[in-house]
Design a protein around this motif. Structure first.
Motif, PDB file in Angstrom:
ATOM      1  N   ASP A  78      46.626  42.998  32.552  1.00 20.88           N
ATOM      2  CA  ASP A  78      47.196  43.035  33.901  1.00 20.88           C
ATOM      3  C   ASP A  78      46.390  43.842  34.909  1.00 20.88           C
ATOM      4  N   ASP A  79      45.946  45.044  34.543  1.00 19.47           N
ATOM      5  CA  ASP A  79      45.279  45.879  35.548  1.00 19.47           C
ATOM      6  C   ASP A  79      43.780  45.962  35.276  1.00 19.47           C
ATOM      7  N   GLN A 143      38.410  39.382  37.134  1.00 19.10           N
ATOM      8  CA  GLN A 143      39.187  40.500  37.663  1.00 19.10           C
ATOM      9  C   GLN A 143      38.376  41.337  38.642  1.00 19.10           C
TER      10      GLN A 143
END
Length: 194
Positions: A78-79, A143
Protein backbone atom coordinates in the motif's frame (compact mmCIF):
# COMPACT_ATOMS: atom_id res chain seq x y z
CA UNK A 1 21.67 -16.85 -20.46
CA UNK A 2 20.69 -20.36 -21.49
CA UNK A 3 18.75 -22.35 -18.94
CA UNK A 4 21.56 -24.87 -18.38
CA UNK A 5 24.13 -22.10 -17.88
CA UNK A 6 21.66 -20.28 -15.62
CA UNK A 7 21.17 -23.36 -13.45
CA UNK A 8 24.93 -23.92 -13.28
CA UNK A 9 25.49 -20.25 -12.43
CA UNK A 10 22.89 -20.44 -9.65
CA UNK A 11 24.46 -23.63 -8.28
CA UNK A 12 27.90 -22.01 -8.19
CA UNK A 13 26.56 -18.85 -6.58
CA UNK A 14 24.03 -20.42 -4.23
CA UNK A 15 25.21 -18.46 -1.15
CA UNK A 16 24.06 -15.26 -2.87
CA UNK A 17 20.67 -16.76 -3.68
CA UNK A 18 20.25 -17.94 -0.10
CA UNK A 19 21.27 -14.61 1.46
CA UNK A 20 19.18 -12.54 -0.94
CA UNK A 21 16.17 -14.79 -0.38
CA UNK A 22 16.60 -14.66 3.39
CA UNK A 23 16.87 -10.85 3.47
CA UNK A 24 13.97 -10.44 1.02
CA UNK A 25 11.74 -12.81 3.04
CA UNK A 26 12.61 -10.98 6.27
CA UNK A 27 11.37 -7.67 4.85
CA UNK A 28 8.35 -9.28 3.18
CA UNK A 29 7.28 -10.61 6.59
CA UNK A 30 8.25 -7.48 8.53
CA UNK A 31 6.23 -5.18 6.26
CA UNK A 32 3.32 -7.62 5.89
CA UNK A 33 3.55 -7.82 2.12
CA UNK A 34 0.59 -9.77 0.75
CA UNK A 35 1.53 -13.39 0.10
CA UNK A 36 -0.51 -16.37 -0.97
CA UNK A 37 0.25 -20.08 -1.15
CA UNK A 38 -0.69 -21.62 -4.46
CA UNK A 39 -1.38 -25.33 -4.76
CA UNK A 40 1.26 -26.84 -7.05
CA UNK A 41 -1.19 -29.37 -8.49
CA UNK A 42 -3.70 -26.63 -9.35
CA UNK A 43 -0.97 -24.63 -11.11
CA UNK A 44 -0.03 -27.61 -13.27
CA UNK A 45 -3.62 -27.84 -14.56
CA UNK A 46 -3.64 -24.24 -15.84
CA UNK A 47 -2.79 -23.52 -19.47
CA UNK A 48 -0.04 -20.97 -20.22
CA UNK A 49 -2.39 -18.00 -20.58
CA UNK A 50 -4.25 -18.80 -17.34
CA UNK A 51 -0.96 -19.33 -15.51
CA UNK A 52 0.43 -16.02 -16.77
CA UNK A 53 -2.76 -14.20 -15.75
CA UNK A 54 -2.74 -15.86 -12.32
CA UNK A 55 0.89 -14.92 -11.64
CA UNK A 56 0.80 -11.46 -13.27
CA UNK A 57 2.43 -8.93 -10.97
CA UNK A 58 3.60 -11.38 -8.36
CA UNK A 59 6.88 -13.05 -7.51
CA UNK A 60 6.53 -16.80 -7.03
CA UNK A 61 9.10 -18.93 -5.26
CA UNK A 62 9.08 -22.50 -4.03
CA UNK A 63 8.43 -22.72 -0.32
CA UNK A 64 10.67 -24.73 1.99
CA UNK A 65 8.12 -27.50 2.49
CA UNK A 66 7.51 -27.71 -1.28
CA UNK A 67 3.73 -28.06 -0.86
CA UNK A 68 3.13 -25.25 -3.29
CA UNK A 69 4.40 -21.90 -4.37
CA UNK A 70 4.47 -18.84 -2.18
CA UNK A 71 3.46 -15.82 -4.20
CA UNK A 72 4.60 -12.37 -3.06
CA UNK A 73 2.38 -9.59 -4.40
CA UNK A 74 4.71 -6.60 -4.67
CA UNK A 75 1.91 -4.65 -6.35
CA UNK A 76 -0.23 -5.16 -3.26
CA UNK A 77 2.03 -3.03 -1.02
CA UNK A 78 0.00 0.00 0.00
CA UNK A 79 2.57 2.65 0.94
CA UNK A 80 5.67 3.72 -0.91
CA UNK A 81 8.01 3.47 2.07
CA UNK A 82 7.18 -0.22 2.52
CA UNK A 83 7.57 -0.91 -1.21
CA UNK A 84 10.91 0.91 -1.17
CA UNK A 85 12.22 -1.03 1.82
CA UNK A 86 11.01 -4.45 0.66
CA UNK A 87 12.45 -3.97 -2.83
CA UNK A 88 15.67 -2.02 -2.26
CA UNK A 89 16.95 -2.75 1.25
CA UNK A 90 17.83 -6.36 0.25
CA UNK A 91 19.82 -4.85 -2.66
CA UNK A 92 21.73 -2.52 -0.33
CA UNK A 93 22.27 -5.18 2.37
CA UNK A 94 23.55 -7.80 -0.10
CA UNK A 95 25.77 -5.22 -1.82
CA UNK A 96 27.31 -4.27 1.54
CA UNK A 97 27.86 -7.93 2.45
CA UNK A 98 29.52 -8.61 -0.91
CA UNK A 99 31.71 -5.50 -0.59
CA UNK A 100 32.73 -6.40 2.99
CA UNK A 101 33.58 -9.94 1.89
CA UNK A 102 35.73 -8.57 -0.92
CA UNK A 103 37.46 -6.24 1.56
CA UNK A 104 38.41 -9.38 3.49
CA UNK A 105 39.50 -11.19 0.32
CA UNK A 106 41.82 -8.49 -1.06
CA UNK A 107 44.54 -8.72 1.65
CA UNK A 108 44.42 -12.51 1.44
CA UNK A 109 44.80 -12.38 -2.34
CA UNK A 110 47.72 -9.98 -2.18
CA UNK A 111 49.29 -11.86 0.73
CA UNK A 112 49.23 -15.11 -1.26
CA UNK A 113 47.19 -16.96 1.34
CA UNK A 114 45.92 -20.24 -0.09
CA UNK A 115 42.30 -19.74 0.92
CA UNK A 116 41.91 -16.29 -0.69
CA UNK A 117 39.42 -17.79 -3.12
CA UNK A 118 36.84 -18.58 -0.40
CA UNK A 119 35.94 -14.98 0.57
CA UNK A 120 36.36 -13.97 -3.08
CA UNK A 121 33.87 -16.64 -4.17
CA UNK A 122 31.43 -15.69 -1.39
CA UNK A 123 31.64 -12.01 -2.36
CA UNK A 124 31.13 -12.90 -6.00
CA UNK A 125 28.18 -15.17 -5.18
CA UNK A 126 26.46 -12.55 -3.03
CA UNK A 127 27.26 -9.68 -5.39
CA UNK A 128 25.84 -11.56 -8.35
CA UNK A 129 22.41 -11.84 -6.69
CA UNK A 130 21.88 -8.37 -5.27
CA UNK A 131 19.53 -6.75 -7.78
CA UNK A 132 15.78 -7.03 -7.23
CA UNK A 133 13.88 -9.20 -9.67
CA UNK A 134 11.75 -7.80 -12.50
CA UNK A 135 8.42 -8.08 -10.64
CA UNK A 136 9.62 -6.16 -7.57
CA UNK A 137 11.37 -3.60 -9.78
CA UNK A 138 8.27 -2.98 -11.89
CA UNK A 139 6.05 -2.63 -8.83
CA UNK A 140 8.39 -0.07 -7.26
CA UNK A 141 8.70 1.78 -10.57
CA UNK A 142 4.92 2.15 -10.73
CA UNK A 143 4.73 3.37 -7.14
CA UNK A 144 7.65 5.77 -7.68
CA UNK A 145 5.71 7.43 -10.49
CA UNK A 146 2.66 8.01 -8.33
CA UNK A 147 4.20 9.15 -5.02
CA UNK A 148 5.37 12.45 -3.67
CA UNK A 149 7.82 10.81 -1.26
CA UNK A 150 11.40 12.08 -1.41
CA UNK A 151 12.49 8.42 -1.32
CA UNK A 152 11.56 8.26 -4.99
CA UNK A 153 14.76 10.17 -5.79
CA UNK A 154 16.68 7.14 -4.52
CA UNK A 155 14.15 4.64 -5.86
CA UNK A 156 14.11 5.90 -9.44
CA UNK A 157 17.83 5.52 -10.19
CA UNK A 158 18.18 2.13 -8.50
CA UNK A 159 15.02 0.84 -10.17
CA UNK A 160 16.19 2.18 -13.54
CA UNK A 161 19.51 0.36 -13.16
CA UNK A 162 17.66 -2.77 -11.97
CA UNK A 163 15.47 -2.66 -15.09
CA UNK A 164 18.58 -2.53 -17.26
CA UNK A 165 20.18 -5.37 -15.29
CA UNK A 166 17.03 -7.48 -15.61
CA UNK A 167 16.99 -6.84 -19.37
CA UNK A 168 20.69 -7.72 -19.74
CA UNK A 169 20.83 -10.79 -17.48
CA UNK A 170 21.74 -12.91 -20.51
CA UNK A 171 25.05 -10.99 -20.65
CA UNK A 172 25.97 -11.98 -17.08
CA UNK A 173 25.58 -8.35 -16.02
CA UNK A 174 25.03 -9.43 -12.39
CA UNK A 175 28.51 -10.92 -12.38
CA UNK A 176 29.89 -7.68 -13.78
CA UNK A 177 28.31 -5.81 -10.85
CA UNK A 178 29.98 -8.21 -8.42
CA UNK A 179 33.34 -7.61 -10.11
CA UNK A 180 32.80 -3.84 -9.84
CA UNK A 181 32.29 -4.31 -6.09
CA UNK A 182 35.57 -6.28 -5.99
CA UNK A 183 37.43 -3.52 -7.85
CA UNK A 184 35.98 -0.94 -5.44
CA UNK A 185 37.09 -3.03 -2.45
CA UNK A 186 40.56 -3.41 -3.94
CA UNK A 187 40.78 0.35 -4.53
CA UNK A 188 39.66 1.03 -0.95
CA UNK A 189 42.26 -1.32 0.52
CA UNK A 190 44.91 0.20 -1.77
CA UNK A 191 44.00 3.70 -0.61
CA UNK A 192 44.10 2.68 3.06
CA UNK A 193 47.48 0.97 2.76
CA UNK A 194 49.26 3.93 1.16
Amino acid sequence: MSSILGVLFNLLTFPGLVLNGFVQNYYVQRYSVPVERLDADALENLDDDELEERLDGVDASLDADESGEVVVDFYGIDDYRSAFVVTLVPFFVCSMVAFATFVLAVPLLEGEVRLWWLPFWLGLAVGAHTFPNAVATDALWQQSRSTGSPLRFVGYPVVAVSKVVNALRFLWIDLVYALVLFIAAKALIGALVF
